[in-house]
Design a protein around this motif. Structure first.
Motif, PDB file in Angstrom:
ATOM      1  N   GLY A  11       0.812  -1.208   0.000  1.00 24.47           N
ATOM      2  CA  GLY A  11       0.000   0.000   0.000  1.00 24.47           C
ATOM      3  C   GLY A  11       0.846   1.258   0.000  1.00 24.47           C
ATOM      4  O   GLY A  11       0.516   2.253  -0.655  1.00 24.47           O
ATOM      5  N   LEU A  12       1.957   1.225   0.716  1.00 21.54           N
ATOM      6  CA  LEU A  12       2.880   2.356   0.755  1.00 21.54           C
ATOM      7  C   LEU A  12       3.466   2.616  -0.627  1.00 21.54           C
ATOM      8  O   LEU A  12       3.570   3.767  -1.083  1.00 21.54           O
ATOM      9  N   LYS A  13       3.820   1.553  -1.317  1.00 22.29           N
ATOM     10  CA  LYS A  13       4.359   1.667  -2.674  1.00 22.29           C
ATOM     11  C   LYS A  13       3.339   2.314  -3.608  1.00 22.29           C
ATOM     12  O   LYS A  13       3.685   3.160  -4.439  1.00 22.29           O
ATOM     13  N   HIS A  14       2.069   1.945  -3.467  1.00 26.56           N
ATOM     14  CA  HIS A  14       1.036   2.523  -4.321  1.00 26.56           C
ATOM     15  C   HIS A  14       0.885   4.023  -4.081  1.00 26.56           C
ATOM     16  O   HIS A  14       0.669   4.804  -5.021  1.00 26.56           O
ATOM     17  N   LEU A  15       0.988   4.462  -2.822  1.00 21.29           N
ATOM     18  CA  LEU A  15       0.904   5.897  -2.529  1.00 21.29           C
ATOM     19  C   LEU A  15       2.045   6.648  -3.195  1.00 21.29           C
ATOM     20  O   LEU A  15       1.840   7.723  -3.772  1.00 21.29           O
ATOM     21  N   HIS A  16       3.249   6.107  -3.126  1.00 20.53           N
ATOM     22  CA  HIS A  16       4.399   6.760  -3.761  1.00 20.53           C
ATOM     23  C   HIS A  16       4.231   6.825  -5.275  1.00 20.53           C
ATOM     24  O   HIS A  16       4.619   7.818  -5.916  1.00 20.53           O
ATOM     25  N   THR A  17       3.644   5.777  -5.852  1.00 19.81           N
ATOM     26  CA  THR A  17       3.389   5.788  -7.297  1.00 19.81           C
ATOM     27  C   THR A  17       2.387   6.884  -7.664  1.00 19.81           C
ATOM     28  O   THR A  17       2.571   7.605  -8.647  1.00 19.81           O
ATOM     29  N   LEU A  18       1.328   7.027  -6.874  1.00 21.99           N
ATOM     30  CA  LEU A  18       0.325   8.064  -7.145  1.00 21.99           C
ATOM     31  C   LEU A  18       0.927   9.456  -7.027  1.00 21.99           C
ATOM     32  O   LEU A  18       0.605  10.348  -7.832  1.00 21.99           O
ATOM     33  N   ILE A  19       1.792   9.673  -6.045  1.00 23.40           N
ATOM     34  CA  ILE A  19       2.459  10.978  -5.903  1.00 23.40           C
ATOM     35  C   ILE A  19       3.284  11.274  -7.149  1.00 23.40           C
ATOM     36  O   ILE A  19       3.240  12.390  -7.697  1.00 23.40           O
ATOM     37  N   ARG A  20       4.032  10.277  -7.621  1.00 23.97           N
ATOM     38  CA  ARG A  20       4.854  10.469  -8.815  1.00 23.97           C
ATOM     39  C   ARG A  20       3.996  10.757 -10.046  1.00 23.97           C
ATOM     40  O   ARG A  20       4.305  11.663 -10.833  1.00 23.97           O
ATOM     41  N   LEU A  21       2.915  10.005 -10.208  1.00 21.40           N
ATOM     42  CA  LEU A  21       2.056  10.209 -11.380  1.00 21.40           C
ATOM     43  C   LEU A  21       1.393  11.578 -11.349  1.00 21.40           C
ATOM     44  O   LEU A  21       1.224  12.220 -12.393  1.00 21.40           O
ATOM     45  N   LYS A  22       1.018  12.039 -10.164  1.00 22.24           N
ATOM     46  CA  LYS A  22       0.446  13.385 -10.051  1.00 22.24           C
ATOM     47  C   LYS A  22       1.447  14.429 -10.531  1.00 22.24           C
ATOM     48  O   LYS A  22       1.083  15.368 -11.254  1.00 22.24           O
ATOM     49  N   LYS A  23       2.696  14.274 -10.155  1.00 24.49           N
ATOM     50  CA  LYS A  23       3.737  15.216 -10.587  1.00 24.49           C
ATOM     51  C   LYS A  23       3.966  15.137 -12.087  1.00 24.49           C
ATOM     52  O   LYS A  23       4.410  16.118 -12.709  1.00 24.49           O
ATOM     53  N   GLU A  24       3.658  13.983 -12.681  1.00 26.81           N
ATOM     54  CA  GLU A  24       3.843  13.810 -14.124  1.00 26.81           C
ATOM     55  C   GLU A  24       2.644  14.296 -14.931  1.00 26.81           C
ATOM     56  O   GLU A  24       2.655  14.217 -16.162  1.00 26.81           O
ATOM     57  N   GLY A  25       1.596  14.766 -14.253  1.00 25.08           N
ATOM     58  CA  GLY A  25       0.463  15.340 -14.970  1.00 25.08           C
ATOM     59  C   GLY A  25      -0.823  14.547 -14.934  1.00 25.08           C
ATOM     60  O   GLY A  25      -1.854  14.995 -15.457  1.00 25.08           O
ATOM     61  N   TYR A  26      -0.794  13.374 -14.338  1.00 25.46           N
ATOM     62  CA  TYR A  26      -2.017  12.601 -14.185  1.00 25.46           C
ATOM     63  C   TYR A  26      -2.872  13.178 -13.057  1.00 25.46           C
ATOM     64  O   TYR A  26      -2.352  13.824 -12.141  1.00 25.46           O
ATOM     65  N   ARG A  27      -4.155  12.927 -13.085  1.00 22.04           N
ATOM     66  CA  ARG A  27      -4.972  13.044 -11.894  1.00 22.04           C
ATOM     67  C   ARG A  27      -4.756  11.752 -11.112  1.00 22.04           C
ATOM     68  O   ARG A  27      -4.764  10.665 -11.699  1.00 22.04           O
ATOM     69  N   ALA A  28      -4.536  11.848  -9.807  1.00 20.11           N
ATOM     70  CA  ALA A  28      -4.221  10.677  -8.997  1.00 20.11           C
ATOM     71  C   ALA A  28      -5.224  10.556  -7.858  1.00 20.11           C
ATOM     72  O   ALA A  28      -5.462  11.520  -7.131  1.00 20.11           O
ATOM     73  N   VAL A  29      -5.798   9.357  -7.698  1.00 20.65           N
ATOM     74  CA  VAL A  29      -6.902   9.172  -6.753  1.00 20.65           C
ATOM     75  C   VAL A  29      -6.724   7.873  -5.963  1.00 20.65           C
ATOM     76  O   VAL A  29      -6.438   6.820  -6.532  1.00 20.65           O
ATOM     77  N   MET A  30      -6.916   7.957  -4.640  1.00 23.85           N
ATOM     78  CA  MET A  30      -7.018   6.775  -3.769  1.00 23.85           C
ATOM     79  C   MET A  30      -8.487   6.591  -3.421  1.00 23.85           C
ATOM     80  O   MET A  30      -9.111   7.486  -2.856  1.00 23.85           O
ATOM     81  N   VAL A  31      -9.029   5.429  -3.746  1.00 26.30           N
ATOM     82  CA  VAL A  31     -10.414   5.107  -3.373  1.00 26.30           C
ATOM     83  C   VAL A  31     -10.394   4.032  -2.297  1.00 26.30           C
ATOM     84  O   VAL A  31      -9.833   2.954  -2.496  1.00 26.30           O
ATOM     85  N   TYR A  32     -10.979   4.342  -1.158  1.00 30.41           N
ATOM     86  CA  TYR A  32     -11.110   3.375  -0.075  1.00 30.41           C
ATOM     87  C   TYR A  32     -12.557   2.901  -0.030  1.00 30.41           C
ATOM     88  O   TYR A  32     -13.462   3.694   0.249  1.00 30.41           O
ATOM     89  N   VAL A  33     -12.787   1.643  -0.336  1.00 32.14           N
ATOM     90  CA  VAL A  33     -14.139   1.092  -0.330  1.00 32.14           C
ATOM     91  C   VAL A  33     -14.432   0.541   1.066  1.00 32.14           C
ATOM     92  O   VAL A  33     -13.846  -0.457   1.488  1.00 32.14           O
ATOM     93  N   ILE A  34     -15.334   1.196   1.760  1.00 35.66           N
ATOM     94  CA  ILE A  34     -15.696   0.826   3.127  1.00 35.66           C
ATOM     95  C   ILE A  34     -16.910  -0.088   3.048  1.00 35.66           C
ATOM     96  O   ILE A  34     -18.035   0.369   2.815  1.00 35.66           O
ATOM     97  N   GLN A  35     -16.679  -1.383   3.233  1.00 38.37           N
ATOM     98  CA  GLN A  35     -17.752  -2.366   3.055  1.00 38.37           C
ATOM     99  C   GLN A  35     -18.525  -2.609   4.350  1.00 38.37           C
ATOM    100  O   GLN A  35     -18.718  -3.741   4.783  1.00 38.37           O
ATOM    101  N   ARG A  36     -18.983  -1.533   4.960  1.00 41.56           N
ATOM    102  CA  ARG A  36     -19.828  -1.621   6.142  1.00 41.56           C
ATOM    103  C   ARG A  36     -20.514  -0.268   6.335  1.00 41.56           C
ATOM    104  O   ARG A  36     -19.966   0.771   5.978  1.00 41.56           O
ATOM    105  N   MET A  37     -21.733  -0.294   6.939  1.00 35.12           N
ATOM    106  CA  MET A  37     -22.535   0.914   7.042  1.00 35.12           C
ATOM    107  C   MET A  37     -22.567   1.500   8.453  1.00 35.12           C
ATOM    108  O   MET A  37     -23.254   2.490   8.692  1.00 35.12           O
ATOM    109  N   ASP A  38     -21.823   0.928   9.390  1.00 36.36           N
ATOM    110  CA  ASP A  38     -21.887   1.383  10.780  1.00 36.36           C
ATOM    111  C   ASP A  38     -20.752   2.334  11.149  1.00 36.36           C
ATOM    112  O   ASP A  38     -20.316   2.388  12.303  1.00 36.36           O
ATOM    113  N   VAL A  39     -20.264   3.117  10.180  1.00 37.10           N
ATOM    114  CA  VAL A  39     -19.226   4.117  10.406  1.00 37.10           C
ATOM    115  C   VAL A  39     -19.615   5.397   9.660  1.00 37.10           C
ATOM    116  O   VAL A  39     -20.452   5.365   8.750  1.00 37.10           O
ATOM    117  N   THR A  40     -18.989   6.510  10.030  1.00 32.47           N
ATOM    118  CA  THR A  40     -19.364   7.796   9.436  1.00 32.47           C
ATOM    119  C   THR A  40     -18.195   8.565   8.838  1.00 32.47           C
ATOM    120  O   THR A  40     -18.399   9.481   8.046  1.00 32.47           O
TER     121      THR A  40
END
Length: 232
Positions: free
Chosen positions: A153-182
């Motif tokens: 997961g740490l490696k993926h964050l570093h990749t997204l930071i690099r791609l953002k600097k290269e001109g991409y839009r960079a997005v982390m999506v966290y899918v929360i598979q439960r409804m009892d949190v806010t």
């Protein structure tokens, strides 16, 4: 995302060796199911809890079922880590996530040099690199990630930071598979290095989408995008 085949109901006996779970079905038969979640599964494990499994008709598989969800305190929690990628891919393609609803081309599993990210979404004026993570850990009203230290997961964050600097839009999506949190937050008590890197990623323009999904034995459906904080 609808399940392709009817799920099979049972009760959890135990999860062990990370990738295996023994379940007693409603028929009385005891089976071993494959658990795709390699994390600790803290806050979503309870012996005797109601579970649903997908039957697998593959002679090469040692296990005949895949564990999909568990009922905790009256709420379904989706624990199959392979579902969020498919869910987000379909949702972006169908323009169901606000803020990620303007793409005309969506591709899964795209390689960027040393890393492979889950989704590349494109339109006529931008390319958006997207990594998807499954979230099951609950701490009070917070959904937190990760539930175990994650070098990948740490490696993926570093990749997204690099791609953002290269001109991409960079997005982390966290899918929360439960409804009892806010609210979403990084689990700094479990992986402080990841929590620090996520904050750095946001400061460098990586966008964070904590997507809450309602899990049922029939389907998994995105409900809303939650707010997030870096310190609980």
């Amino acid at each position: 995302m609808k399940f392709d085949t009817p799920l099979v109901r049972g009760r959890l006996i135990k999860r062990y060796k990370r990738f295996l779970a023994d379940v007693v079905l409603d028929t009385g038969e005891t089976v071993t199911a494959h658990c795709t979640n390699s994390g600790s599964m803290k806050s979503c494990l309870e012996d005797g809890a109601e579970v649903f499994l997908t039957p697998v008709n593959d002679p090469k598989r040692k296990t005949r079922f895949t564990w999909e969800m568990i009922r905790i305190n009256g709420n379904w929690v989706g624990i199959n880590t392979s579902n969020p990628n498919k869910l987000v891919f379909e949702a972006i393609r169908n323009k169901e996530i606000p803020g990620l609803d303007n793409y005309t081309r969506v591709t899964r599993e795209v390689k960027f040099d040393e890393s492979r990210l889950d989704i590349l979404a494109e339109n006529d004026y931008e390319q958006c690199a997207i990594e998807v993570k499954n979230v099951t850990l609950k701490d009070g009203d917070f959904a937190t990630f990760p539930d175990a230290r994650t070098e990948r997961g740490l490696k993926h964050l570093h990749t997204l930071i690099r791609l953002k600097k290269e001109g991409y839009r960079a997005v982390m999506v966290y899918v929360i598979q439960r409804m009892d949190v806010t609210t979403f937050a990084p689990a700094a008590d479990i992986d402080p290095q990841y929590a620090t890197a996520l904050k750095q990623a946001a400061e460098n323009g990586v966008e964070i989408f904590p997507v809450q999904a309602r899990v049922t034995p029939e389907e998994i459906k995105i409900e809303r995008v939650l707010s997030y904080v870096f310190i609980r």
